[in-house]
Design a protein around this motif. Structure first.
Motif, mmCIF file in Angstrom:
data_model
loop_
_atom_site.group_PDB
_atom_site.id
_atom_site.type_symbol
_atom_site.label_atom_id
_atom_site.label_comp_id
_atom_site.label_asym_id
_atom_site.label_seq_id
_atom_site.Cartn_x
_atom_site.Cartn_y
_atom_site.Cartn_z
ATOM 1 N N GLY A 306 0.723 -1.240 0.052
ATOM 2 C CA GLY A 306 0.135 0.030 0.097
ATOM 3 C C GLY A 306 0.652 1.282 -0.070
ATOM 4 N N THR A 307 2.295 1.036 0.172
ATOM 5 C CA THR A 307 3.118 2.384 0.209
ATOM 6 C C THR A 307 4.409 1.687 -0.471
ATOM 7 O OG1 THR A 307 3.978 4.009 1.647
ATOM 8 C CG2 THR A 307 3.780 1.941 2.691
ATOM 9 N N PHE A 308 5.458 2.489 -0.210
ATOM 10 C CA PHE A 308 6.864 2.114 -0.765
ATOM 11 C C PHE A 308 7.117 1.104 0.186
ATOM 12 C CE2 PHE A 308 11.069 3.978 -1.805
ATOM 13 C CZ PHE A 308 11.499 2.702 -2.638
ATOM 14 N N ASP A 309 7.389 -0.515 -0.402
ATOM 15 C CA ASP A 309 7.665 -1.606 0.342
ATOM 16 C C ASP A 309 9.285 -1.537 0.712
ATOM 17 O OD1 ASP A 309 5.080 -2.295 -0.341
ATOM 18 O OD2 ASP A 309 5.935 -4.081 -1.723
ATOM 19 N N ASP A 310 9.371 -2.252 1.650
ATOM 20 C CA ASP A 310 10.652 -2.716 2.110
ATOM 21 C C ASP A 310 11.521 -1.374 2.654
ATOM 22 O OD1 ASP A 310 10.445 -5.233 2.052
ATOM 23 O OD2 ASP A 310 10.756 -5.338 -0.059
ATOM 24 N N VAL A 311 10.850 -0.300 3.265
ATOM 25 C CA VAL A 311 11.565 0.920 3.422
ATOM 26 C C VAL A 311 11.057 1.264 4.798
ATOM 27 C CG1 VAL A 311 11.591 3.391 2.984
ATOM 28 C CG2 VAL A 311 11.795 1.825 1.101
ATOM 29 N N ASN A 312 12.223 1.782 5.734
ATOM 30 C CA ASN A 312 11.937 1.919 7.142
ATOM 31 C C ASN A 312 12.833 3.285 7.433
ATOM 32 O OD1 ASN A 312 11.066 -0.774 9.227
ATOM 33 N ND2 ASN A 312 10.173 -0.055 7.536
ATOM 34 N N TRP A 313 12.209 4.501 7.834
ATOM 35 C CA TRP A 313 12.908 5.646 8.165
ATOM 36 C C TRP A 313 13.256 5.430 9.655
ATOM 37 C CZ3 TRP A 313 15.035 9.619 5.590
ATOM 38 C CH2 TRP A 313 14.390 9.738 4.368
ATOM 39 N N SER A 314 14.498 6.176 9.992
ATOM 40 C CA SER A 314 14.493 6.443 11.314
ATOM 41 C C SER A 314 13.781 7.662 11.994
ATOM 42 C CB SER A 314 15.951 6.839 11.613
ATOM 43 O OG SER A 314 16.490 8.024 10.814
ATOM 44 N N GLU A 315 13.710 7.673 13.129
ATOM 45 C CA GLU A 315 12.642 8.579 13.826
ATOM 46 C C GLU A 315 12.996 10.002 13.338
ATOM 47 O OE1 GLU A 315 10.706 9.856 18.157
ATOM 48 O OE2 GLU A 315 11.140 7.837 17.711
ATOM 49 N N ASP A 316 14.177 10.191 13.362
ATOM 50 C CA ASP A 316 14.679 11.731 13.110
ATOM 51 C C ASP A 316 14.950 11.923 11.774
ATOM 52 O OD1 ASP A 316 17.066 10.400 12.655
ATOM 53 O OD2 ASP A 316 18.314 11.426 14.198
ATOM 54 N N GLY A 317 14.692 11.029 10.793
ATOM 55 C CA GLY A 317 15.067 11.082 9.444
ATOM 56 C C GLY A 317 16.384 11.116 8.806
ATOM 57 N N SER A 318 17.194 10.695 9.645
ATOM 58 C CA SER A 318 18.813 10.905 9.257
ATOM 59 C C SER A 318 19.102 9.536 8.700
ATOM 60 C CB SER A 318 19.826 11.200 10.316
ATOM 61 O OG SER A 318 19.426 9.748 11.402
ATOM 62 N N LYS A 319 18.354 8.295 8.726
ATOM 63 C CA LYS A 319 18.767 7.088 8.081
ATOM 64 C C LYS A 319 17.605 6.557 7.423
ATOM 65 C CE LYS A 319 20.605 5.456 12.098
ATOM 66 N NZ LYS A 319 20.740 6.790 12.937
ATOM 67 N N LEU A 320 17.903 5.570 6.605
ATOM 68 C CA LEU A 320 16.837 4.886 5.711
ATOM 69 C C LEU A 320 17.289 3.560 5.777
ATOM 70 C CD1 LEU A 320 14.251 5.188 4.035
ATOM 71 C CD2 LEU A 320 15.794 5.158 2.088
ATOM 72 N N ALA A 321 16.553 2.597 6.273
ATOM 73 C CA ALA A 321 16.886 1.138 6.197
ATOM 74 C C ALA A 321 15.820 0.755 4.874
ATOM 75 C CB ALA A 321 16.254 0.578 7.466
ATOM 76 N N PHE A 322 16.541 -0.310 4.220
ATOM 77 C CA PHE A 322 15.894 -0.984 3.104
ATOM 78 C C PHE A 322 16.249 -2.261 2.860
ATOM 79 C CE2 PHE A 322 19.117 1.441 1.274
ATOM 80 C CZ PHE A 322 19.447 0.654 0.099
ATOM 81 N N VAL A 323 15.511 -2.908 2.059
ATOM 82 C CA VAL A 323 15.735 -4.208 1.619
ATOM 83 C C VAL A 323 15.775 -4.400 0.089
ATOM 84 C CG1 VAL A 323 15.150 -6.685 1.687
ATOM 85 C CG2 VAL A 323 15.004 -5.463 3.808
ATOM 86 N N SER A 324 16.983 -4.727 -0.535
ATOM 87 C CA SER A 324 17.025 -5.096 -1.828
ATOM 88 C C SER A 324 16.886 -6.441 -2.242
ATOM 89 C CB SER A 324 18.547 -4.577 -2.520
ATOM 90 O OG SER A 324 18.656 -3.333 -2.150
ATOM 91 N N THR A 325 15.999 -6.810 -3.108
ATOM 92 C CA THR A 325 15.708 -8.033 -3.656
ATOM 93 C C THR A 325 16.176 -8.497 -4.913
ATOM 94 O OG1 THR A 325 13.606 -7.938 -2.318
ATOM 95 C CG2 THR A 325 13.457 -9.638 -3.988
#
Length: 781
Positions: A306-325
């Motif tokens: 329903g949104t951009f899959d496999d993406v998690n922001w840190s709370e302060d917006g300084s880091k972006l976690a993601f998974v590459s398939t």
């Protein structure tokens, strides 16, 4: 010549007499059958389908459909109260006076409401006009300035006043992102000012564009940072991807439908160059990795969740976690990006021999910025479980959940108390597909089942995480909806479904069953539908409804339903109808799901056959000499396979919208569940290669504007049947997509006719017109 004519006359008379002696299925029989279609049967069930719409402060409202009409209910969990949302009669009177129309309290002309931020008024839409109703004074007035507050209407959609349609709203509800000319823009929701964020987007190489081949939209695919200052998205490269073509049917020249639709084995598939965009002072930061394949851990559609899959922001917006398939879904790389520089660090990866998935209906991994950890989902021990990883070192800390059961959806992560809340399947002996809400600590301790009642549970957790609404049922037991706190303590029973009006029609639920799979040892499950006036002394032909997955199954949802497709309706015409969840379908162990990996043409058919034979041993009224089968999409693929590869068992088949050759279907489907074309024999699995084996009666159906499964899949089978001099029946829907749309009743009637004629050996009523009655309880009907 006269002698020849006289000799043939008795034969002709005999044939005519036999035709006249064929039993008839009457229009009255069809009328009885259509009473059990979902649109007709659902309206005879009261106090079911409860969907909470959460409000600030943990309050929520829901719409309750009763035998007398509709009520809107508000619940305050903290106070333990359940009340009507407003005086329905006063509102009906006020609305009647304001509009000059006549409205009643139990059938107000709207199906959803929006509460004001202070919960002192409700807003709704009637005849294209917004109205606001003040609860304390019972005053109704036109609402000329809809609010942009974040409350929602029924179903969780953005409330009226939020930017509608194709915009993606920022967390602070001040801006909306949208695509214009292949570039990304934002609009200030207060002033309407539009700002261009990117400038180098172009056709087939645009920002945030959504196209998985089989599904696409103009809505941007992106993830706002929690502080609403950054956007994570991508630039999608489709420039070298092959095109798909369909044409309309109309008077004059047809219109060509052309779009990017890669196929298995293509050299080029869509790729995404991941970017982070600063919004206040527009700047595009490219992540310092090569482009990823257009793949996600749920599917190839980057917005499956329903949104951009496999993406998690840190709370302060300084880091972006993601998974590459990887393209074949065998390799998952967990990565962490610096949002200001675009530098990317590899954290850890998982490689599997078949295909990886992150859950069912939800992505089950999470980045935990505060503790610098990852919750990771894996089936490495043959069951879908959660694991805790150190984000700094990429090392496994501990396995969180374990056992011969699986986590399906991770719903809530409580970082403060280090607790996880999730749905789990396989913990109820009666049926492994029944789900329950469970809780466990990050360390694998403090496990608890929060919904202990037997049955399939569907839950909605409040935004605060303090409460949840739980609706539980079985295929043959109607739902009960309750409110609980997050310890599982029952606060109140909200509704108990009443099916007395439904059962008064003679309706009865399907019969759940368990049989052994074709291997003789694996338990598989299903549902059986019988005529409401079953005569156990008779022999009934059996119809197998099939959807073989591998991403879903024939039964699908194991909760209560008044109707599942037209299964009971078909049973009313003189059939036994079954749905069997064969091996290779999900929601069981990894080894169960992988049983047909690399050969999707197995299509669970050996399990279907052995399951039907076992049922015939239990129920003497099942006639295994008259077996029919039908299915849509993947079920259409399976149906034709059944008729071609098991022609002595399956006598009549109806194959709708089938992906008969997965080289002619979108790239990700086959490459995920079959493997790459270089590693799997797609040719050996293609249905057209076995069409010459057809013995029974086969009907094919397809929409000629099917942009999911292109119609050429069915036309390949048609061509092969003609080359083999085989008779077949064909229905085409010239301007229809995958599901036939408004022609669904026509297809349903033709399906009934086909089984009645060719499996039951009877004559159906001529061109019976299927009709469904609108639910009198619902506004607008």
């Amino acid at each position: 010549m006269n002698k020849l004519l006289l000799t043939g006359l008795p034969l002709m008379l005999l044939i005519t007499a036999q035709a006249q002696q064929r039993p008839a299925v009457t229009a009255n029989d069809y009328e009885q059958a259509q009473r059990f279609l979902a649109t007709n049967a659902d309206q005879l069930v009261d106090h079911a389908s409860i969907r909470p719409n959460w409000l600030p402060g943990d309050r929520f409202w829901y719409r309750d459909l009763t035998a007398n009409g509709t009520q809107f209910i508000v619940v305050d969990p903290a106070k333990g109260t359940r009340t009507v949302a407003f005086d329905h009669q006063k509102l009906a009177d006020a609305l009647s006076k304001a509009t000059g129309n006549s409205y009643t309290a139990n059938k107000l002309p709207f199906n959803s409401i929006s509460f004001s931020p202070d919960n002192q008024s409700v807003s709704f839409l009637v005849a294209g006009k917004h109205w606001e109703y003040t609860l304390s004074s019972a005053q109704l007035s036109p609402d000329s300035a809809p609010t942009t507050s974040p409350h929602t209407n029924e179903g969780g959609r953005p409330a009226r006043g939020a930017a509608a349609g194709l915009d993606v709203i920022s967390p602070d509800h001040k801006r909306a992102a949208f695509i214009k000319d292949y570039n990304l823009w934002v609009r200030d929701l207060q002033t309407g000012k539009e700002t261009q964020l990117t400038t180098d987007g172009s056709r087939d190489f645009g920002y945030a564009t959504d196209n998985a081949g089989w599904r696409s939209s103009d809505r941007p695919i992106l993830a706002w940072s929690p502080d609403s200052k950054k956007i994570a998205t991508f630039k999608q490269d489709q420039r070298e991807v092959s095109d798909m073509y369909l044409v309309t049917t109309n008077v004059g020249k047809p219109t060509l439908k052309q779009w990017k639709y890669p196929l298995p084995g293509d050299n080029a598939i869509p790729t995404i160059q991941r970017v982070i965009i600063d919004v206040d002072a527009p700047k595009v930061i490219m992540l310092q990795i090569p482009p990823d394949p257009h793949r996600a851990t749920l599917s190839d559609d980057i917005s499956s969740s329903g949104t951009f899959d496999d993406v998690n922001w840190s709370e302060d917006g300084s880091k972006l976690a993601f998974v590459s398939t990887s393209r074949d879904h065998k390799q998952e790389k967990v990565r962490l990006a610096d949002a200001s520089t675009g530098a990317v660090r590899e954290v850890f990866e998982e490689t599997v021999p078949t295909q990886y998935e992150s859950g069912w209906g939800a992505i089950n991994w999470r980045y935990l910025d505060k503790s610098n950890e990852f919750i990771w989902f894996s089936e490495r021990d043959n069951w879908g479980h959660l694991y805790l990883y150190d984000a700094a070192t990429g090392k496994l800390k501990n396995q969180i959940t374990k056992g011969d059961w699986l986590v399906t959806k991770l719903l809530k992560v409580d970082e403060k108390n280090r607790l996880l809340y999730f749905m789990a399947n396989g913990r109820q002996a009666v049926n492994p597909y029944f789900g329950q809400l469970c809780r466990i600590g990050f360390d694998g301790k403090r496990f608890a089942v929060l919904t202990p009642e037997e049955g399939n549970h569907q839950v909605s957790i409040s935004p605060s995480g303090n409460y949840f609404v739980d609706s539980y049922s079985k295929p043959d037991v109607p739902p009960v909806t309750v409110l609980r706190n997050m310890d599982g303590k029952l606060i109140s029973t909200l509704e108990k479904a009443d099916i007395s009006r439904l059962t008064a029609t003679g309706w009865h639920p399907p019969v759940p069953f368990m049989v052994k799979a074709d291997d003789g040892k694996t338990d598989i499950y299903g549902l059986m539908y019988t005529p409401t006036k079953l005569d156990p002394s008779k022999k009934y032909p059996i119809v197998d409804y099939i959807y073989p997955g591998p991403q879903g199954g024939s039964v699908g949802n194991w909760s209560f339903a008044a109707a599942r497709k037209d299964n009971q309706s078909l049973a009313e015409l003189g059939f036994i109808v079954v749905e069997i969840e064969g091996t290779s379908n999900p929601l069981r162990s990894k080894s169960f799901h992988d049983m047909s990996y690399g050969n999707m043409a197995t299509n669970t058919l050996p399990d279907q056959i052995t399951g039907i034979r076992q049922l015939a041993q239990r129920y003497a009224y099942i006639d295994t000499n008259r077996v029919g089968i039908w299915g849509h999409s993947g079920g259409g693929f399976a149906t034709a396979t059944a008729m071609f590869r098991f022609p002595d068992f399956f006598k009549v088949g109806i194959s709708e919208s089938g992906n008969h050759d997965n080289r002619n279907y979108e790239d990700d489907w086959g490459e995920r569940y079959n493997g790459l074309t270089s590693a799997s024999d797609y040719e050996a699995q293609a249905n057209q290669n076995y069409a010459k084996n057809l013995k029974g009666k086969l009907m094919l159906a397809h929409g000629m504007l099917d942009n999911n499964v292109p119609p050429y899949n069915t036309l390949l089978v048609v061509e092969a049947l003609e080359k083999a001099n085989k008779d077949y029946d064909l229905i085409i829907f010239p301007n229809s997509a995958h599901g036939f749309g408004s022609y669904t009743p026509y297809m349903t009637r033709r399906r009934w006719d086909y089984f009645v004629k060719n499996l039951l050996g009877a004559e159906p009523p001529h061109e019976f017109l299927l009709e469904t009655k609108p639910d009198p309880r619902v506004a607008g009907n």
